[in-house]
Design a protein around this motif. Structure first.
Motif, PDB file in Angstrom:
ATOM      1  N   ARG A  43       0.811  -1.223  -0.021  1.00 41.58           N
ATOM      2  CA  ARG A  43       0.082  -0.097  -0.204  1.00 41.58           C
ATOM      3  C   ARG A  43       0.678   1.357   0.115  1.00 41.58           C
ATOM      4  N   ARG A  46       2.320   1.637  -3.720  1.00 46.36           N
ATOM      5  CA  ARG A  46       1.099   2.008  -4.500  1.00 46.36           C
ATOM      6  C   ARG A  46       0.739   3.433  -4.403  1.00 46.36           C
ATOM      7  N   GLY A  47       0.788   4.031  -3.017  1.00 48.66           N
ATOM      8  CA  GLY A  47       0.383   5.310  -2.763  1.00 48.66           C
ATOM      9  C   GLY A  47       1.534   6.334  -3.559  1.00 48.66           C
ATOM     10  N   GLN A  48       2.653   5.866  -3.555  1.00 47.51           N
ATOM     11  CA  GLN A  48       3.774   6.538  -4.297  1.00 47.51           C
ATOM     12  C   GLN A  48       3.491   6.846  -5.828  1.00 47.51           C
ATOM     13  N   GLN A  49       2.611   6.269  -6.590  1.00 45.26           N
ATOM     14  CA  GLN A  49       2.251   6.214  -7.860  1.00 45.26           C
ATOM     15  C   GLN A  49       3.627   5.970  -8.628  1.00 45.26           C
ATOM     16  N   ASP A  50       4.244   6.812  -9.156  1.00 45.41           N
ATOM     17  CA  ASP A  50       5.534   6.425 -10.061  1.00 45.41           C
ATOM     18  C   ASP A  50       6.654   6.547  -9.373  1.00 45.41           C
ATOM     19  N   ASN A  51       6.584   7.203  -7.912  1.00 41.94           N
ATOM     20  CA  ASN A  51       7.839   7.435  -7.369  1.00 41.94           C
ATOM     21  C   ASN A  51       8.134   6.213  -6.662  1.00 41.94           C
ATOM     22  N   SER A  97      10.064  -0.522  -5.980  1.00 40.51           N
ATOM     23  CA  SER A  97       8.848  -0.122  -6.658  1.00 40.51           C
ATOM     24  C   SER A  97       7.923  -1.335  -6.630  1.00 40.51           C
ATOM     25  N   ASP A 100       3.246  -4.369 -11.771  1.00 41.40           N
ATOM     26  CA  ASP A 100       2.018  -4.512 -12.329  1.00 41.40           C
ATOM     27  C   ASP A 100       1.181  -5.755 -11.250  1.00 41.40           C
ATOM     28  N   LEU A 103       0.145  -4.427  -7.966  1.00 40.25           N
ATOM     29  CA  LEU A 103      -1.014  -3.397  -8.236  1.00 40.25           C
ATOM     30  C   LEU A 103      -2.247  -4.361  -8.207  1.00 40.25           C
ATOM     31  N   SER A 107      -5.834  -4.670  -6.173  1.00 32.59           N
ATOM     32  CA  SER A 107      -6.959  -4.235  -6.642  1.00 32.59           C
ATOM     33  C   SER A 107      -7.945  -5.338  -6.360  1.00 32.59           C
TER      34      SER A 107
END
Length: 141
Positions: A43, A46-51, A97, A100, A103, A107
């Motif tokens: 989590r 995921r909260g970092q998006q692309d960072n 990181s 997919d 992620l 989901s």
């Protein structure tokens, strides 16, 4: 009730509530093959998006501060849910990181967690939820 006893009762009740929540969460995550701590790492990522984050940054953001974040991340790497990337500017720094696959798994878990959260606080009104949240934030500060 005396203040000393009331203080103890409040702390014990908060601890019992935490244990109840953590037990239910652990049971909900079990079919996905994740521990609560692994779920927390996913989590955070995921909260970092692309960072991307390094291990220290992940540890600092975790709900349960742990010294074994490396081991947690290694298990997530083995499951192909996160990946480790050596920082080009500083080869001693390792960035982490989410993949997919990670992620996609989150989901699927989101629906289970949402049902779990609803189940836990279903008996509270919106006002009570806000009051509880504010009180817990106040205790944490």
């Amino acid at each position: 009730m005396k203040s000393k006893t009331l203080n103890k009762d409040v702390v014990v009740s908060v601890m019992k509530a935490n244990n109840c929540i953590m037990d239910k969460l652990a049971r909900g995550l079990k079919p996905f093959g994740l521990s609560i701590q692994q779920f927390n790492v996913l989590r955070i990522l995921r909260g970092q998006q692309d960072n991307i984050l390094n291990l220290n940054e992940i540890t600092n953001r975790m709900i349960h501060k742990m010294s074994n974040t490396t081991r947690l991340v290694d298990k997530l790497i083995d499951k192909l849910l996160v990946k480790r990337v050596v920082c080009p500017e500083n080869r001693r720094r390792v960035n982490i990181s989410i993949t997919d696959k990670g992620l996609n798994l989150l989901s699927q878990i989101d629906l289970v967690i949402q049902e779990f959260e609803n189940e836990i606080i279903h008996s509270l009104s919106e006002e009570e939820k806000n009051t509880l949240l504010n009180l817990l934030i106040k205790i944490k500060s």
